[in-house]
Every structure is written in C-alpha cells, then in structure tokens.
Design a protein around this motif. Structure first.
Motif, PDB file in Angstrom:
ATOM      1  N   MET A  15      45.600  55.182  37.710  1.00 31.28           N
ATOM      2  CA  MET A  15      45.272  53.881  39.071  1.00 31.28           C
ATOM      3  C   MET A  15      45.205  53.003  38.854  1.00 31.28           C
ATOM      4  O   MET A  15      45.064  52.738  37.706  1.00 31.28           O
ATOM      5  CB  MET A  15      44.287  54.669  39.941  1.00 31.28           C
ATOM      6  N   ILE A  16      46.632  51.875  39.371  1.00 32.83           N
ATOM      7  CA  ILE A  16      46.482  50.796  39.533  1.00 32.83           C
ATOM      8  C   ILE A  16      45.232  49.541  40.452  1.00 32.83           C
ATOM      9  O   ILE A  16      45.223  50.180  40.839  1.00 32.83           O
ATOM     10  CB  ILE A  16      47.760  50.863  39.676  1.00 32.83           C
ATOM     11  N   ARG A  17      44.429  48.991  39.036  1.00 27.64           N
ATOM     12  CA  ARG A  17      43.599  47.754  39.899  1.00 27.64           C
ATOM     13  C   ARG A  17      44.903  46.490  39.971  1.00 27.64           C
ATOM     14  O   ARG A  17      44.816  45.918  39.217  1.00 27.64           O
ATOM     15  CB  ARG A  17      43.262  48.071  39.060  1.00 27.64           C
ATOM     16  N   LEU A  18      44.273  45.897  41.356  1.00 31.47           N
ATOM     17  CA  LEU A  18      44.678  44.412  40.706  1.00 31.47           C
ATOM     18  C   LEU A  18      43.355  43.801  41.254  1.00 31.47           C
ATOM     19  O   LEU A  18      42.416  44.197  41.812  1.00 31.47           O
ATOM     20  CB  LEU A  18      45.820  44.491  42.158  1.00 31.47           C
ATOM     21  N   SER A  19      43.808  42.667  40.870  1.00 29.68           N
ATOM     22  CA  SER A  19      42.687  41.445  40.976  1.00 29.68           C
ATOM     23  C   SER A  19      43.361  39.471  40.577  1.00 29.68           C
ATOM     24  O   SER A  19      44.316  39.883  40.276  1.00 29.68           O
ATOM     25  CB  SER A  19      41.460  41.509  40.587  1.00 29.68           C
ATOM     26  N   LEU A  79      49.768  44.780  50.204  1.00 25.86           N
ATOM     27  CA  LEU A  79      48.823  44.675  48.816  1.00 25.86           C
ATOM     28  C   LEU A  79      47.750  43.360  48.800  1.00 25.86           C
ATOM     29  O   LEU A  79      46.393  42.818  48.321  1.00 25.86           O
ATOM     30  CB  LEU A  79      49.375  45.234  47.704  1.00 25.86           C
ATOM     31  N   PHE A  80      48.999  42.051  49.251  1.00 27.40           N
ATOM     32  CA  PHE A  80      48.086  41.014  49.220  1.00 27.40           C
ATOM     33  C   PHE A  80      48.084  40.139  50.486  1.00 27.40           C
ATOM     34  O   PHE A  80      49.304  40.553  51.827  1.00 27.40           O
ATOM     35  CB  PHE A  80      48.815  40.137  48.898  1.00 27.40           C
ATOM     36  N   ASP A  81      47.033  39.696  51.126  1.00 22.27           N
ATOM     37  CA  ASP A  81      46.731  38.448  52.577  1.00 22.27           C
ATOM     38  C   ASP A  81      46.721  37.105  52.059  1.00 22.27           C
ATOM     39  O   ASP A  81      45.867  37.524  50.575  1.00 22.27           O
ATOM     40  CB  ASP A  81      46.324  38.905  53.289  1.00 22.27           C
ATOM     41  N   SER A 128      45.515  33.582  47.997  1.00 26.50           N
ATOM     42  CA  SER A 128      45.363  35.010  48.732  1.00 26.50           C
ATOM     43  C   SER A 128      44.062  35.638  48.158  1.00 26.50           C
ATOM     44  O   SER A 128      43.687  36.070  47.228  1.00 26.50           O
ATOM     45  CB  SER A 128      46.263  35.430  47.362  1.00 26.50           C
ATOM     46  N   PHE A 129      43.840  37.340  48.598  1.00 26.85           N
ATOM     47  CA  PHE A 129      43.602  38.374  48.035  1.00 26.85           C
ATOM     48  C   PHE A 129      43.968  39.546  48.111  1.00 26.85           C
ATOM     49  O   PHE A 129      44.279  39.288  48.958  1.00 26.85           O
ATOM     50  CB  PHE A 129      41.917  38.514  49.592  1.00 26.85           C
ATOM     51  N   VAL A 130      43.236  40.425  47.657  1.00 26.00           N
ATOM     52  CA  VAL A 130      43.957  42.024  47.809  1.00 26.00           C
ATOM     53  C   VAL A 130      43.419  42.324  48.706  1.00 26.00           C
ATOM     54  O   VAL A 130      42.274  42.548  49.276  1.00 26.00           O
ATOM     55  CB  VAL A 130      43.891  42.641  46.138  1.00 26.00           C
TER      56      VAL A 130
END
Ligand code: F3S
Length: 64
Positions: free
Chosen positions: A1-5, A24-26, A33-35
């Motif tokens: 699983m890929i995680r973003l921060s 994935l982003f806004d 930006s936040f995920v």
C-alpha cells in the motif's frame, strides 16, 4: 500500500499535486495542500507518483 504525506512547511501552494491527482489532494483556504486519503488505492498509484515528481518544493512524500 502506498502512503502519502505532505510537509506543510515546504508546500507553497503550487497546486500541481491537485492538477495531477485531484482524487488524492486538495488545497485548504490558505492554499496549502493536504491529502484526501493517506493510503492510496492501487489504481491511483501512478497519479500519486506523478504528483510527487510535479511538486517543485518536494513537499510530498510517498512510501510503499
Ligand atoms: Fe504544495 Fe507542491 Fe502541491 S507546493 S500545493 S504540495 S504541488
């Protein structure tokens, strides 16, 4: 699983992440930006990687 921060201290609001991966982003009211989902579904993995590369501030981290 890929995680973003996202490192909010680095983000300058270029919004290229949102352009590459709107699922994935806004960005918040201050343009930072936040995920939307820290865990990236497999079908969005390519978009996640594209957003990491697209950010000129290197504010997005991805781990797998
Ligand atoms: Fe911020 Fe980079 Fe996106 S500067 S708004 S994380 S393209």
């Amino acid at each position: 699983m890929i995680r973003l921060s996202i490192d909010g201290a680095k983000c300058e609001g270029h919004a290229r992440c949102v352009a590459r991966a709107p699922e994935l982003f806004d960005v918040d009211d201050e343009g930072i930006s936040f995920v939307l989902a820290e865990e990236v579904p497999p079908e969005h993995a390519e978009a996640a990687r594209a957003a990491v590369v697209a950010c000129p501030e290197r504010a997005i981290s991805l781990s797998e």
